[in-house]
Design a protein around this motif. Structure first.
Motif, PDB file in Angstrom:
ATOM      1  N   GLY A  15      -2.240  32.799  69.001  1.00 31.77           N
ATOM      2  CA  GLY A  15      -2.756  31.531  68.493  1.00 31.77           C
ATOM      3  C   GLY A  15      -1.706  30.443  68.480  1.00 31.77           C
ATOM      4  O   GLY A  15      -1.949  29.309  68.936  1.00 31.77           O
ATOM      5  N   LEU A  16      -0.534  30.736  67.953  1.00 31.94           N
ATOM      6  CA  LEU A  16       0.545  29.751  67.916  1.00 31.94           C
ATOM      7  C   LEU A  16       1.057  29.441  69.321  1.00 31.94           C
ATOM      8  O   LEU A  16       1.421  28.287  69.618  1.00 31.94           O
ATOM      9  N   ARG A  17       1.075  30.438  70.197  1.00 31.52           N
ATOM     10  CA  ARG A  17       1.521  30.178  71.577  1.00 31.52           C
ATOM     11  C   ARG A  17       0.554  29.237  72.281  1.00 31.52           C
ATOM     12  O   ARG A  17       0.983  28.312  72.994  1.00 31.52           O
ATOM     13  N   ARG A  18      -0.747  29.445  72.096  1.00 32.55           N
ATOM     14  CA  ARG A  18      -1.726  28.543  72.717  1.00 32.55           C
ATOM     15  C   ARG A  18      -1.612  27.134  72.136  1.00 32.55           C
ATOM     16  O   ARG A  18      -1.724  26.140  72.873  1.00 32.55           O
ATOM     17  N   ALA A  19      -1.406  27.045  70.841  1.00 29.20           N
ATOM     18  CA  ALA A  19      -1.273  25.732  70.206  1.00 29.20           C
ATOM     19  C   ALA A  19      -0.056  24.997  70.749  1.00 29.20           C
ATOM     20  O   ALA A  19      -0.099  23.778  70.997  1.00 29.20           O
ATOM     21  N   ARG A  20       1.030  25.733  70.935  1.00 34.81           N
ATOM     22  CA  ARG A  20       2.248  25.109  71.469  1.00 34.81           C
ATOM     23  C   ARG A  20       2.017  24.578  72.880  1.00 34.81           C
ATOM     24  O   ARG A  20       2.407  23.443  73.209  1.00 34.81           O
ATOM     25  N   GLU A  21       1.407  25.399  73.737  1.00 43.87           N
ATOM     26  CA  GLU A  21       1.164  24.975  75.118  1.00 43.87           C
ATOM     27  C   GLU A  21       0.197  23.794  75.167  1.00 43.87           C
ATOM     28  O   GLU A  21       0.368  22.885  75.980  1.00 43.87           O
ATOM     29  N   ARG A  22      -0.828  23.808  74.302  1.00 40.83           N
ATOM     30  CA  ARG A  22      -1.787  22.703  74.284  1.00 40.83           C
ATOM     31  C   ARG A  22      -1.095  21.394  73.922  1.00 40.83           C
ATOM     32  O   ARG A  22      -1.308  20.350  74.564  1.00 40.83           O
ATOM     33  N   ALA A  23      -0.271  21.426  72.866  1.00 45.38           N
ATOM     34  CA  ALA A  23       0.402  20.206  72.426  1.00 45.38           C
ATOM     35  C   ALA A  23       1.366  19.696  73.497  1.00 45.38           C
ATOM     36  O   ALA A  23       1.480  18.480  73.712  1.00 45.38           O
ATOM     37  N   CYS A  83      -1.422  33.864  53.253  1.00 45.81           N
ATOM     38  CA  CYS A  83      -2.406  34.002  54.330  1.00 45.81           C
ATOM     39  C   CYS A  83      -3.841  33.741  53.885  1.00 45.81           C
ATOM     40  O   CYS A  83      -4.746  33.648  54.724  1.00 45.81           O
ATOM     41  N   SER A  84      -4.084  33.635  52.591  1.00 43.90           N
ATOM     42  CA  SER A  84      -5.454  33.498  52.102  1.00 43.90           C
ATOM     43  C   SER A  84      -6.001  32.090  52.318  1.00 43.90           C
ATOM     44  O   SER A  84      -5.343  31.109  51.978  1.00 43.90           O
ATOM     45  N   PRO A  85      -7.208  31.966  52.845  1.00 42.43           N
ATOM     46  CA  PRO A  85      -7.805  30.631  53.008  1.00 42.43           C
ATOM     47  C   PRO A  85      -8.232  30.005  51.684  1.00 42.43           C
ATOM     48  O   PRO A  85      -8.596  28.826  51.660  1.00 42.43           O
ATOM     49  N   ILE A  86      -8.200  30.772  50.581  1.00 45.10           N
ATOM     50  CA  ILE A  86      -8.578  30.200  49.293  1.00 45.10           C
ATOM     51  C   ILE A  86      -7.344  29.987  48.409  1.00 45.10           C
ATOM     52  O   ILE A  86      -7.474  29.782  47.206  1.00 45.10           O
ATOM     53  N   SER A  87      -6.156  30.015  49.016  1.00 44.19           N
ATOM     54  CA  SER A  87      -4.920  29.777  48.272  1.00 44.19           C
ATOM     55  C   SER A  87      -4.575  28.294  48.257  1.00 44.19           C
ATOM     56  O   SER A  87      -4.781  27.583  49.256  1.00 44.19           O
ATOM     57  N   ASP A  88      -4.026  27.820  47.128  1.00 42.53           N
ATOM     58  CA  ASP A  88      -3.663  26.410  47.048  1.00 42.53           C
ATOM     59  C   ASP A  88      -2.564  26.051  48.048  1.00 42.53           C
ATOM     60  O   ASP A  88      -2.609  24.979  48.666  1.00 42.53           O
ATOM     61  N   THR A  89      -1.577  26.943  48.237  1.00 45.12           N
ATOM     62  CA  THR A  89      -0.513  26.616  49.183  1.00 45.12           C
ATOM     63  C   THR A  89      -1.024  26.593  50.626  1.00 45.12           C
ATOM     64  O   THR A  89      -0.553  25.795  51.439  1.00 45.12           O
ATOM     65  N   VAL A 131      -5.032  29.322  59.116  1.00 47.89           N
ATOM     66  CA  VAL A 131      -5.145  30.700  58.635  1.00 47.89           C
ATOM     67  C   VAL A 131      -5.093  31.694  59.798  1.00 47.89           C
ATOM     68  O   VAL A 131      -4.334  32.673  59.765  1.00 47.89           O
ATOM     69  N   THR A 132      -5.892  31.462  60.826  1.00 47.10           N
ATOM     70  CA  THR A 132      -6.004  32.435  61.912  1.00 47.10           C
ATOM     71  C   THR A 132      -4.749  32.490  62.782  1.00 47.10           C
ATOM     72  O   THR A 132      -4.444  33.548  63.360  1.00 47.10           O
ATOM     73  N   THR A 133      -4.012  31.386  62.903  1.00 43.63           N
ATOM     74  CA  THR A 133      -2.782  31.432  63.697  1.00 43.63           C
ATOM     75  C   THR A 133      -1.607  31.968  62.882  1.00 43.63           C
ATOM     76  O   THR A 133      -0.692  32.588  63.441  1.00 43.63           O
ATOM     77  N   GLN A 134      -1.614  31.773  61.590  1.00 39.65           N
ATOM     78  CA  GLN A 134      -0.501  32.222  60.757  1.00 39.65           C
ATOM     79  C   GLN A 134      -0.546  33.715  60.462  1.00 39.65           C
ATOM     80  O   GLN A 134       0.502  34.362  60.321  1.00 39.65           O
ATOM     81  N   ILE A 135      -1.738  34.285  60.385  1.00 38.15           N
ATOM     82  CA  ILE A 135      -1.865  35.655  59.897  1.00 38.15           C
ATOM     83  C   ILE A 135      -1.216  36.672  60.843  1.00 38.15           C
ATOM     84  O   ILE A 135      -0.758  37.728  60.393  1.00 38.15           O
ATOM     85  N   VAL A 136      -1.121  36.362  62.132  1.00 35.15           N
ATOM     86  CA  VAL A 136      -0.516  37.309  63.072  1.00 35.15           C
ATOM     87  C   VAL A 136       0.993  37.438  62.846  1.00 35.15           C
ATOM     88  O   VAL A 136       1.492  38.545  62.619  1.00 35.15           O
ATOM     89  N   PRO A 137       1.778  36.347  62.899  1.00 34.66           N
ATOM     90  CA  PRO A 137       3.217  36.518  62.650  1.00 34.66           C
ATOM     91  C   PRO A 137       3.520  36.994  61.237  1.00 34.66           C
ATOM     92  O   PRO A 137       4.476  37.752  61.025  1.00 34.66           O
ATOM     93  N   ALA A 138       2.714  36.579  60.264  1.00 39.45           N
ATOM     94  CA  ALA A 138       2.921  37.045  58.892  1.00 39.45           C
ATOM     95  C   ALA A 138       2.681  38.547  58.795  1.00 39.45           C
ATOM     96  O   ALA A 138       3.416  39.263  58.094  1.00 39.45           O
ATOM     97  N   HIS A 169       7.991  35.319  70.800  1.00 42.81           N
ATOM     98  CA  HIS A 169       7.565  36.690  71.055  1.00 42.81           C
ATOM     99  C   HIS A 169       6.767  37.277  69.893  1.00 42.81           C
ATOM    100  O   HIS A 169       5.863  38.101  70.093  1.00 42.81           O
ATOM    101  N   VAL A 170       7.104  36.907  68.651  1.00 48.92           N
ATOM    102  CA  VAL A 170       6.394  37.455  67.496  1.00 48.92           C
ATOM    103  C   VAL A 170       5.503  36.404  66.847  1.00 48.92           C
ATOM    104  O   VAL A 170       5.041  36.588  65.728  1.00 48.92           O
ATOM    105  N   ALA A 171       5.235  35.300  67.551  1.00 48.79           N
ATOM    106  CA  ALA A 171       4.440  34.218  66.964  1.00 48.79           C
ATOM    107  C   ALA A 171       2.947  34.485  67.035  1.00 48.79           C
ATOM    108  O   ALA A 171       2.177  33.925  66.258  1.00 48.79           O
TER     109      ALA A 171
END
Length: 581
Positions: free
Chosen positions: A326-334, A533-539, A555-562, A321-323
């Motif tokens: 992007g993450l929901r679409r990725a889950r269904e695709r896989a 959430c930064s695309p220029i972060s080492d982690t 980056v784009t799928t993580q930023i929403v739940p974060a 519900h809070v994912a």
């Protein structure tokens, strides 16, 4: 069909470069005094020393604060760069008839106003538009270099950055040691053997596989790159076998790294942060032990980290519900197609280390995965316990050597071992180069004063109930722009903590210590969010690399739940702050 030269990314790059040259020639920097106070001790020979990151450093040439040319009143008079960059100063403080001497390091820092955000902003916008992380980071670096008047990009920017200790560490650990270990495990089939073992005994489907990933992130609570590399490397073969999308896996790995480290803080974080939060006249921040105790007392207010870790746990149980979409679409695709990456994705982890390449007749053993892993963890944790610093390079070096020796002992030819090493190095070259560029642009962003400018935006007239969320937002932007949480701490804490104390006293807050704990947690957590959430972060880069995910998809799928976790945390901080008065 439009010509390539007239495409939006090209026009954006051209405009940004022209603006950066104009800034270099026409915009005068604003100089700012930055004061950091340390615990100074007198050595046996009478000299002054201070401890920073576990090392003792001698202090020479201390002058009274009133005589320093780096104090703000003198910097305001400048029309050009000051003659000094930093200077140790002393101040005599009187309290209750007693006097004490405080020692601080003054630094002359500058910013270009809102233009200081241009390098990081350009890199992030280009990442989102083009999904070409390497090009975007390079352009951002060039823009920052031009703003500083460094037009010889090779000799003035890239070579000094690549010759630095941090760049050498990236090459040693993430290219040679991690890449070599992944290559050996791919050649011996050790990772595949581990995946089969976990599937037989623990993993019964996608949910339990994701829960195993979550548990690994909690267990490796050292945080940052250490956690990301260990967890991503261990869980990827299991997750791939259970058809878990790489976007979901990268999110779990990334969101159980720094957030866990700030909650289970038996690591290097308190020792580093405590040196940055001294406030004159505040008794509960007077000594190093006081400040470390304050760190742990503030952990219950780390609401963002709590929600981030809880969000990944819910995801592992299938609660989406809070994912975010992007993450929901990725889950269904896989699940429906078996495709672990989105169409057109460019995973940072190359196929050389994703697909086992076991020589004919070689039988992989589970010990070839577990023994190097146990050696790695034992050395990393053991050196942290005994020295205060986890020697991750030692751990990965020992793990790599043990993996090589086990492969040779079990009958693999030296030629196949060498080929496995080569495949591993080849598989992480792109990610390592991106990581190097992320380190470079992070340094450039700090040099042009992005963090200092953003902190100055707060001013000193803010209402007490607005301060925690304001600190959260400002550190989120700083860390997102610079790609670092610890670098953000070095900028924000020396300014935020005195500001929080002054606001608490001036506003008549009933419990100033509690208010300071909340403000401390917002800086700590805001920086974690921005870094995560930064695309220029080492982690962020390493999370994508070790899980085989496309960087911008991560980056784009993580930023929403974060962001949902950050929003909930902001509400709680505000409600709690209002309740103080």
């Amino acid at each position: 069909m439009a010509r390539a030269g007239s495409s939006p990314p090209f026009l954006f790059i051209l405009a940004a470069l022209l603006v950066s040259v104009w800034i270099s020639s026409s915009v005068n920097p604003t100089w700012v005094e930055q004061k950091t106070t340390y615990n100074v001790e007198v050595a046996d020979d009478g000299s002054l020393t201070y401890r920073y990151k576990g090392q003792s450093t001698r202090i020479d040439d201390v002058v009274p604060y009133e005589q320093s040319p780096l104090r703000q009143s003198e910097l305001d008079k400048l029309t050009e760069a000051p003659g000094l960059e930093r200077q140790w100063v002393s101040e005599t403080l009187a309290s209750g008839g007693d006097t004490a001497v405080r020692y601080s390091l003054l630094e002359a820092r500058f910013h270009f106003g809102v233009w200081s955000l241009l390098p990081a902003l350009a890199a992030i916008v280009l990442c989102l538009i083009t999904k070409e992380a390497l090009l975007s980071l390079f352009i951002g670096t060039v823009i920052g270099a031009f703003m500083l008047g460094r037009f010889d990009i090779t000799d003035a920017v890239l070579i000094p950055s690549l010759a630095s200790t941090s760049a050498a560490s990236v090459l040693l650990l993430y290219l040679w040691l991690v890449g070599g270990l992944l290559g050996i495990w791919s050649r011996t089939g050790a990772a595949q053997a581990f995946a089969e073992f976990m599937t037989r005994h623990f993993v019964k489907g996608p949910r339990t596989a994701k829960f195993v990933c979550w548990m690994m992130g909690v267990l490796f609570f050292q945080g940052g790159t250490i956690s990301v590399v260990l967890v991503g490397t261990i869980v990827k073969p299991v997750a791939d076998k259970e058809r878990i999308s790489h976007e979901e896996l990268a999110y779990i790995v990334d969101s159980t790294a720094s957030p866990i480290a700030s909650l289970i803080a038996f690591n290097a974080w308190p020792a580093y942060v405590q040196a940055l939060i001294f406030v004159p006249g505040v008794s509960f921040l007077a000594t190093e032990n006081d400040r470390i105790r304050f760190f742990f007392d503030s952990i219950p207010f780390s609401f963002y980290s709590l929600f981030a870790v809880l969000g990944t746990l819910l995801l592992s149980f299938g609660v989406m519900h809070v994912a975010g979409p992007g993450l929901r679409r990725a889950r269904e695709r896989a699940r429906s197609t078996g495709e672990l990456d989105a169409p057109g994705a460019l995973p940072l982890s190359a196929k050389e280390i994703q697909i086992p390449d076991i020589p004919e007749g070689y039988r992989p053993g589970l010990s070839e995965f577990f023994l190097p892993l146990i050696l790695l963890i034992s050395i990393a944790v053991g050196t942290f316990v005994y020295t205060g610093t986890p020697r991750v390079n030692w751990g990965f070096g020992a793990a790599l050597m043990s993996a090589i020796c086990l492969a040779l002992f079990n009958g693999m030819s030296l030629r196949n071992v060498i080929e496995g090493l080569g495949s591993g190095l080849k598989g992480v070259v792109l990610a390592s180069v991106i990581l190097l560029m992320a380190v470079t642009i992070g340094g450039i962003s700090q040099e042009v004063g992005a963090g200092i400018y953003l902190v100055e935006l707060l001013g000193d007239q803010i209402s007490y109930w607005m301060l925690p969320v304001a600190l959260q937002l400002i550190t989120m932007v700083i860390a997102f722009s610079a790609g670092t949480s610890w670098g953000t701490y070095a900028i924000a804490f020396p300014l935020a903590m005195p500001l929080a104390w002054a606001v608490a006293i001036n506003s008549g807050v009933s419990d100033p210590a509690l208010f300071m704990s909340i403000c401390f947690a917002t800086v700590l957590n805001g920086s974690v969010y921005g870094d995560q959430c930064s695309p220029i972060s080492d982690t962020t880069v390493l999370s994508a690399m070790t899980t085989g995910c496309d960087l911008m998809d991560h980056v784009t799928t993580q930023i929403v739940p974060a962001s949902i976790a950050a929003g909930l945390a902001a509400i709680l901080w505000t409600v709690l702050t209002i309740a103080l008065v």
